[in-house]
Design a protein around this motif. Structure first.
Motif, PDB file in Angstrom:
ATOM      1  N   ARG A 111      -6.641   2.486  -0.143  1.00 18.48           N
ATOM      2  CA  ARG A 111      -5.598   1.562   0.327  1.00 18.48           C
ATOM      3  C   ARG A 111      -6.173   0.162   0.391  1.00 18.48           C
ATOM      4  O   ARG A 111      -7.315  -0.032   0.814  1.00 18.48           O
ATOM      5  CB  ARG A 111      -5.140   1.937   1.723  1.00 18.48           C
ATOM      6  CG  ARG A 111      -4.492   3.257   1.804  1.00 18.48           C
ATOM      7  CD  ARG A 111      -4.156   3.562   3.238  1.00 18.48           C
ATOM      8  NE  ARG A 111      -2.794   4.034   3.273  1.00 18.48           N
ATOM      9  CZ  ARG A 111      -2.108   4.238   4.355  1.00 18.48           C
ATOM     10  NH1 ARG A 111      -2.634   3.978   5.528  1.00 18.48           N
ATOM     11  NH2 ARG A 111      -0.887   4.691   4.303  1.00 18.48           N
ATOM     12  N   SER A 144      -4.765  -4.326   0.741  1.00 18.09           N
ATOM     13  CA  SER A 144      -3.705  -5.205   1.221  1.00 18.09           C
ATOM     14  C   SER A 144      -2.978  -5.959   0.114  1.00 18.09           C
ATOM     15  O   SER A 144      -2.084  -6.746   0.400  1.00 18.09           O
ATOM     16  CB  SER A 144      -4.298  -6.211   2.220  1.00 18.09           C
ATOM     17  OG  SER A 144      -5.319  -6.959   1.578  1.00 18.09           O
ATOM     18  N   PRO A 200      -0.264  -6.035  -2.742  1.00 17.14           N
ATOM     19  CA  PRO A 200       0.863  -5.222  -3.191  1.00 17.14           C
ATOM     20  C   PRO A 200       0.984  -5.102  -4.714  1.00 17.14           C
ATOM     21  O   PRO A 200       1.811  -4.353  -5.215  1.00 17.14           O
ATOM     22  CB  PRO A 200       2.073  -5.944  -2.616  1.00 17.14           C
ATOM     23  CG  PRO A 200       1.647  -7.362  -2.512  1.00 17.14           C
ATOM     24  CD  PRO A 200       0.169  -7.324  -2.200  1.00 17.14           C
ATOM     25  N   GLU A 252       1.366   3.814  -4.932  1.00 18.74           N
ATOM     26  CA  GLU A 252       2.494   3.626  -4.033  1.00 18.74           C
ATOM     27  C   GLU A 252       2.410   2.243  -3.411  1.00 18.74           C
ATOM     28  O   GLU A 252       1.416   1.918  -2.763  1.00 18.74           O
ATOM     29  CB  GLU A 252       2.479   4.675  -2.924  1.00 18.74           C
ATOM     30  CG  GLU A 252       2.590   6.095  -3.414  1.00 18.74           C
ATOM     31  CD  GLU A 252       2.416   7.109  -2.302  1.00 18.74           C
ATOM     32  OE1 GLU A 252       2.030   6.721  -1.164  1.00 18.74           O
ATOM     33  OE2 GLU A 252       2.638   8.290  -2.568  1.00 18.74           O
ATOM     34  N   ARG A 253       3.441   1.441  -3.626  1.00 16.94           N
ATOM     35  CA  ARG A 253       3.512   0.142  -2.954  1.00 16.94           C
ATOM     36  C   ARG A 253       3.942   0.399  -1.513  1.00 16.94           C
ATOM     37  O   ARG A 253       4.809   1.212  -1.251  1.00 16.94           O
ATOM     38  CB  ARG A 253       4.531  -0.751  -3.649  1.00 16.94           C
ATOM     39  CG  ARG A 253       4.418  -2.184  -3.179  1.00 16.94           C
ATOM     40  CD  ARG A 253       5.287  -3.088  -3.959  1.00 16.94           C
ATOM     41  NE  ARG A 253       4.839  -3.058  -5.349  1.00 16.94           N
ATOM     42  CZ  ARG A 253       5.342  -3.827  -6.281  1.00 16.94           C
ATOM     43  NH1 ARG A 253       6.278  -4.681  -5.986  1.00 16.94           N
ATOM     44  NH2 ARG A 253       4.909  -3.764  -7.508  1.00 16.94           N
ATOM     45  N   ARG A 254       3.300  -0.286  -0.575  1.00 20.81           N
ATOM     46  CA  ARG A 254       3.574  -0.119   0.845  1.00 20.81           C
ATOM     47  C   ARG A 254       3.815  -1.494   1.455  1.00 20.81           C
ATOM     48  O   ARG A 254       3.437  -2.494   0.867  1.00 20.81           O
ATOM     49  CB  ARG A 254       2.395   0.582   1.501  1.00 20.81           C
ATOM     50  CG  ARG A 254       2.092   1.906   0.749  1.00 20.81           C
ATOM     51  CD  ARG A 254       1.128   2.788   1.403  1.00 20.81           C
ATOM     52  NE  ARG A 254       1.355   3.055   2.788  1.00 20.81           N
ATOM     53  CZ  ARG A 254       1.931   4.163   3.257  1.00 20.81           C
ATOM     54  NH1 ARG A 254       2.385   5.071   2.434  1.00 20.81           N
ATOM     55  NH2 ARG A 254       2.041   4.363   4.546  1.00 20.81           N
ATOM     56  N   PRO A 255       4.408  -1.539   2.645  1.00 24.32           N
ATOM     57  CA  PRO A 255       4.662  -2.845   3.266  1.00 24.32           C
ATOM     58  C   PRO A 255       3.398  -3.676   3.485  1.00 24.32           C
ATOM     59  O   PRO A 255       3.448  -4.903   3.458  1.00 24.32           O
ATOM     60  CB  PRO A 255       5.304  -2.486   4.611  1.00 24.32           C
ATOM     61  CG  PRO A 255       5.836  -1.112   4.440  1.00 24.32           C
ATOM     62  CD  PRO A 255       4.961  -0.440   3.422  1.00 24.32           C
ATOM     63  N   ASP A 256       2.261  -3.001   3.664  1.00 27.99           N
ATOM     64  CA  ASP A 256       1.013  -3.710   3.932  1.00 27.99           C
ATOM     65  C   ASP A 256       0.092  -3.760   2.721  1.00 27.99           C
ATOM     66  O   ASP A 256      -1.078  -4.078   2.843  1.00 27.99           O
ATOM     67  CB  ASP A 256       0.292  -3.071   5.115  1.00 27.99           C
ATOM     68  CG  ASP A 256      -0.026  -1.596   4.880  1.00 27.99           C
ATOM     69  OD1 ASP A 256       0.508  -0.998   3.922  1.00 27.99           O
ATOM     70  OD2 ASP A 256      -0.818  -1.031   5.665  1.00 27.99           O
ATOM     71  N   LYS A 271      -0.868  -1.537  -0.960  1.00 23.39           N
ATOM     72  CA  LYS A 271      -0.624  -0.378  -1.822  1.00 23.39           C
ATOM     73  C   LYS A 271      -1.666   0.684  -1.545  1.00 23.39           C
ATOM     74  O   LYS A 271      -2.686   0.423  -0.915  1.00 23.39           O
ATOM     75  CB  LYS A 271      -0.661  -0.764  -3.297  1.00 23.39           C
ATOM     76  CG  LYS A 271      -2.054  -1.142  -3.798  1.00 23.39           C
ATOM     77  CD  LYS A 271      -2.040  -1.442  -5.276  1.00 23.39           C
ATOM     78  CE  LYS A 271      -3.314  -2.095  -5.728  1.00 23.39           C
ATOM     79  NZ  LYS A 271      -3.613  -3.371  -5.122  1.00 23.39           N
TER      80      LYS A 271
END
Length: 159
Positions: free
Chosen positions: A96, A98, A100, A131-135, A137
């Motif tokens: 993970r 930060s 995107p 997977e793109r995530r709010p914080d 990917k």
């Protein structure tokens, strides 16, 4: 390394979820440390939990970790995490960060120097997902732990 067992999902050696999380420090030695962490994790899964981990799986996991953590170091600002999970017959390498921006593997180009990391991961992993995530990917690569019957180490799910 922290590992935990969840009793969901099976019985017998190696069927419980085993996982560990690592903060990627970002210094010069973080890629090598991530490889060592991955090898230690799989060794503990094998020795303490009876998980069938082939030499091929150990080598491929270190390679995938190296490529994914290198990409984080080169292209993603800020904190990054690595999670390793044994789920059934696979090890999942989850990284993970930060940023995107979803990475894209380049087209095959033998003249290109560098930037082959994602291509390498796609070639050796059973599955690769971003997977793109709010914080930021997360990149998830799955590697089969045991060698397939008959020794066909290249046996993979068709794409």
């Amino acid at each position: 390394m922290e590992s935990r067992s969840d009793d969901e999902g099976g019985t017998g050696p190696g069927t419980d979820l085993i996982q560990a999380g690592y903060a990627l420090a970002g210094g010069d030695g973080c890629i090598a440390q991530a490889r060592r962490d991955a090898a230690d994790f799989l060794t503990r899964a094998r020795d303490e939990r009876g998980v069938d981990v082939s030499s091929r799986a150990m080598d491929l996991t270190r390679l995938v970790v190296s490529e994914l953590v290198t990409n984080v170091r080169k292209y993603a600002p800020g904190p990054a995490l690595m999670q390793l999970r044994v789920t059934g017959a696979m090890v999942e390498v989850v990284v993970r960060d930060s940023d995107p921006t979803v990475p894209v593997a380049g087209t095959a180009d033998p003249a290109r120097i560098g930037r082959h990391g994602l291509e390498i991961v796609q070639a050796v992993a059973q599955d690769l997902a971003v997977e793109r995530r709010p914080d930021g990917k997360r990149v998830i690569a799955r590697i089969v732990l045991a060698d397939p019957p008959g020794g066909d180490a290249a046996a993979r799910r068709p794409r």
